[in-house]
Write a protein that holds these residues in place. Structure first.
Motif, mmCIF file in Angstrom:
data_model
loop_
_atom_site.group_PDB
_atom_site.id
_atom_site.type_symbol
_atom_site.label_atom_id
_atom_site.label_comp_id
_atom_site.label_asym_id
_atom_site.label_seq_id
_atom_site.Cartn_x
_atom_site.Cartn_y
_atom_site.Cartn_z
ATOM 1 N N ALA A 23 50.324 39.395 57.275
ATOM 2 C CA ALA A 23 49.516 40.505 56.815
ATOM 3 C C ALA A 23 49.912 41.762 57.137
ATOM 4 C CB ALA A 23 48.140 40.459 57.448
ATOM 5 N N GLY A 24 51.169 41.938 57.476
ATOM 6 C CA GLY A 24 51.907 43.255 57.895
ATOM 7 C C GLY A 24 51.857 43.735 59.204
ATOM 8 N N PHE A 25 51.162 42.743 60.351
ATOM 9 C CA PHE A 25 51.301 43.388 61.630
ATOM 10 C C PHE A 25 52.502 42.787 62.519
ATOM 11 C CE2 PHE A 25 47.089 43.967 59.523
ATOM 12 C CZ PHE A 25 46.686 45.177 60.096
ATOM 13 N N GLY A 26 53.520 42.671 61.899
ATOM 14 C CA GLY A 26 54.467 41.902 62.572
ATOM 15 C C GLY A 26 54.999 42.918 63.690
ATOM 16 N N GLY A 27 55.015 44.101 63.642
ATOM 17 C CA GLY A 27 55.890 44.914 64.611
ATOM 18 C C GLY A 27 54.990 45.394 65.806
ATOM 19 N N HIS A 28 53.986 44.646 66.159
ATOM 20 C CA HIS A 28 53.009 44.910 67.327
ATOM 21 C C HIS A 28 53.191 43.974 68.157
ATOM 22 C CE1 HIS A 28 50.832 47.821 64.507
ATOM 23 N NE2 HIS A 28 50.752 46.856 63.741
ATOM 24 N N ASP A 29 53.058 44.675 69.343
ATOM 25 C CA ASP A 29 53.200 43.727 70.773
ATOM 26 C C ASP A 29 52.062 42.630 70.640
ATOM 27 O OD1 ASP A 29 55.081 45.368 71.713
ATOM 28 O OD2 ASP A 29 53.897 46.684 72.793
ATOM 29 N N ILE A 30 52.083 41.399 70.967
ATOM 30 C CA ILE A 30 51.120 40.370 71.114
ATOM 31 C C ILE A 30 51.164 39.760 72.663
ATOM 32 C CG2 ILE A 30 50.650 38.185 70.139
ATOM 33 C CD1 ILE A 30 50.548 40.008 68.088
ATOM 34 N N VAL A 31 49.946 39.551 73.153
ATOM 35 C CA VAL A 31 49.828 38.952 74.288
ATOM 36 C C VAL A 31 48.593 37.907 73.980
ATOM 37 C CG1 VAL A 31 48.532 39.491 76.573
ATOM 38 C CG2 VAL A 31 49.750 41.534 75.387
ATOM 39 N N GLU A 32 49.228 36.592 74.777
ATOM 40 C CA GLU A 32 48.146 35.590 74.469
ATOM 41 C C GLU A 32 47.555 35.143 75.838
ATOM 42 O OE1 GLU A 32 50.462 32.548 72.585
ATOM 43 O OE2 GLU A 32 51.711 34.005 71.464
ATOM 44 N N ALA A 33 46.435 34.496 75.534
ATOM 45 C CA ALA A 33 45.522 33.952 76.433
ATOM 46 C C ALA A 33 45.069 32.803 76.251
ATOM 47 C CB ALA A 33 44.360 34.820 76.916
ATOM 48 N N ALA A 108 46.401 35.629 55.082
ATOM 49 C CA ALA A 108 47.094 36.898 55.721
ATOM 50 C C ALA A 108 45.886 38.210 54.940
ATOM 51 C CB ALA A 108 48.540 37.168 54.899
ATOM 52 N N GLU A 109 45.600 37.914 53.606
ATOM 53 C CA GLU A 109 44.424 38.687 53.081
ATOM 54 C C GLU A 109 43.212 38.751 53.719
ATOM 55 O OE1 GLU A 109 42.383 39.162 48.774
ATOM 56 O OE2 GLU A 109 44.047 37.994 48.892
ATOM 57 N N THR A 110 42.937 37.249 54.371
ATOM 58 C CA THR A 110 41.649 37.598 55.114
ATOM 59 C C THR A 110 41.801 38.474 56.222
ATOM 60 O OG1 THR A 110 41.170 35.385 54.550
ATOM 61 C CG2 THR A 110 39.845 36.125 56.380
ATOM 62 N N ALA A 112 44.143 40.853 56.744
ATOM 63 C CA ALA A 112 44.262 42.486 56.388
ATOM 64 C C ALA A 112 43.054 43.169 56.066
ATOM 65 C CB ALA A 112 45.247 42.370 54.985
ATOM 66 N N ASP A 113 42.093 42.312 55.295
ATOM 67 C CA ASP A 113 40.789 42.908 54.658
ATOM 68 C C ASP A 113 39.875 43.115 55.784
ATOM 69 O OD1 ASP A 113 41.465 42.815 52.172
ATOM 70 O OD2 ASP A 113 40.450 40.726 51.706
ATOM 71 N N ALA A 114 39.714 42.439 56.960
ATOM 72 C CA ALA A 114 38.829 42.395 58.116
ATOM 73 C C ALA A 114 39.373 43.432 58.916
ATOM 74 C CB ALA A 114 38.937 41.095 59.142
ATOM 75 N N LEU A 115 40.826 43.623 59.145
ATOM 76 C CA LEU A 115 41.306 44.877 60.089
ATOM 77 C C LEU A 115 41.194 45.969 59.286
ATOM 78 C CD1 LEU A 115 44.355 42.841 61.504
ATOM 79 C CD2 LEU A 115 42.229 43.330 62.671
ATOM 80 N N ALA A 116 41.331 46.057 58.109
ATOM 81 C CA ALA A 116 41.123 47.283 57.376
ATOM 82 C C ALA A 116 39.621 47.798 57.368
ATOM 83 C CB ALA A 116 41.737 47.056 55.828
ATOM 84 N N ALA A 117 38.751 46.843 57.289
ATOM 85 C CA ALA A 117 37.261 47.210 57.185
ATOM 86 C C ALA A 117 36.811 47.783 58.629
ATOM 87 C CB ALA A 117 36.510 45.784 56.969
ATOM 88 N N VAL A 118 37.654 47.808 59.576
ATOM 89 C CA VAL A 118 37.302 48.295 60.951
ATOM 90 C C VAL A 118 38.339 49.547 61.170
ATOM 91 C CG1 VAL A 118 36.061 46.485 61.878
ATOM 92 C CG2 VAL A 118 38.541 46.571 62.291
ATOM 93 N N GLY A 119 39.221 49.920 60.399
ATOM 94 C CA GLY A 119 39.965 50.967 60.499
ATOM 95 C C GLY A 119 41.237 50.557 61.021
ATOM 96 N N ILE A 120 41.828 49.318 60.940
ATOM 97 C CA ILE A 120 43.236 49.094 61.619
ATOM 98 C C ILE A 120 43.955 48.745 60.433
ATOM 99 C CG2 ILE A 120 44.461 47.418 63.042
ATOM 100 C CD1 ILE A 120 41.808 47.191 64.704
ATOM 101 N N THR A 121 45.137 49.570 60.525
ATOM 102 C CA THR A 121 46.096 49.199 59.312
ATOM 103 C C THR A 121 47.529 48.997 59.893
ATOM 104 O OG1 THR A 121 46.391 51.671 59.107
ATOM 105 C CG2 THR A 121 44.813 50.876 57.728
ATOM 106 N N SER A 122 48.395 48.413 59.119
ATOM 107 C CA SER A 122 49.576 47.825 59.685
ATOM 108 C C SER A 122 50.655 49.183 59.821
ATOM 109 C CB SER A 122 50.247 46.672 58.765
ATOM 110 O OG SER A 122 50.445 47.301 57.650
#
Length: 122
Positions: A23-33, A108-110, A112-122
């Motif tokens: 979805a284009g969010f590959g460059g971000h830091d990921i932490v897992e729990a 990925a589209e799901t 991207a759409d959910a994150l864009a709807a809350v103002g988070i873009t890649s």
């Protein structure tokens, strides 16, 4: 941006990470729990910008995680990624302060759409 993924299934965490990348969010830091309790601790330590959480997890489920975060004053953007997307669960999630709920199966589209709807873009 730092993203915290909370899910008791390692495979599902990997699928979420892969889908985020697609979805284009590959460059971000990921932490897992592995559960809500660990996610709550990591949220305090790592200060993520976004939390993606399963609903059903051992030790502390996703809705309790969200309720605890909000009770502590945290306004971290929080979304559920879960197999249960009933209207009742969506209402419960919204009432607790979730920004969105993505029901499995997803793509990925799901994301991207959910994150864009809350103002988070890649």
């Amino acid at each position: 941006m730092k993203i915290l993924i909370a899910d008791d299934s390692r495979v599902m965490r990997q699928i979420v990470v892969r889908t985020l990348r697609q979805a284009g969010f590959g460059g971000h830091d990921i932490v897992e729990a592995e559960n809500g309790r660990q996610a709550l601790e990591l949220a305090a330590q790592e200060t993520p910008d976004l939390i993606l959480s399963d609903w059903n997890m051992p030790e502390m489920n996703g809705i309790d995680l969200l309720i605890n975060l909000r009770a502590m004053g945290s306004q971290i953007t929080f979304g559920f990624v879960t197999s249960e997307g009933s209207d009742e669960m969506r209402q419960k999630a919204n009432a607790a302060g979730a920004s969105f709920l993505i029901a499995k199966p997803f793509n990925a589209e799901t994301f991207a759409d959910a994150l864009a709807a809350v103002g988070i873009t890649s």
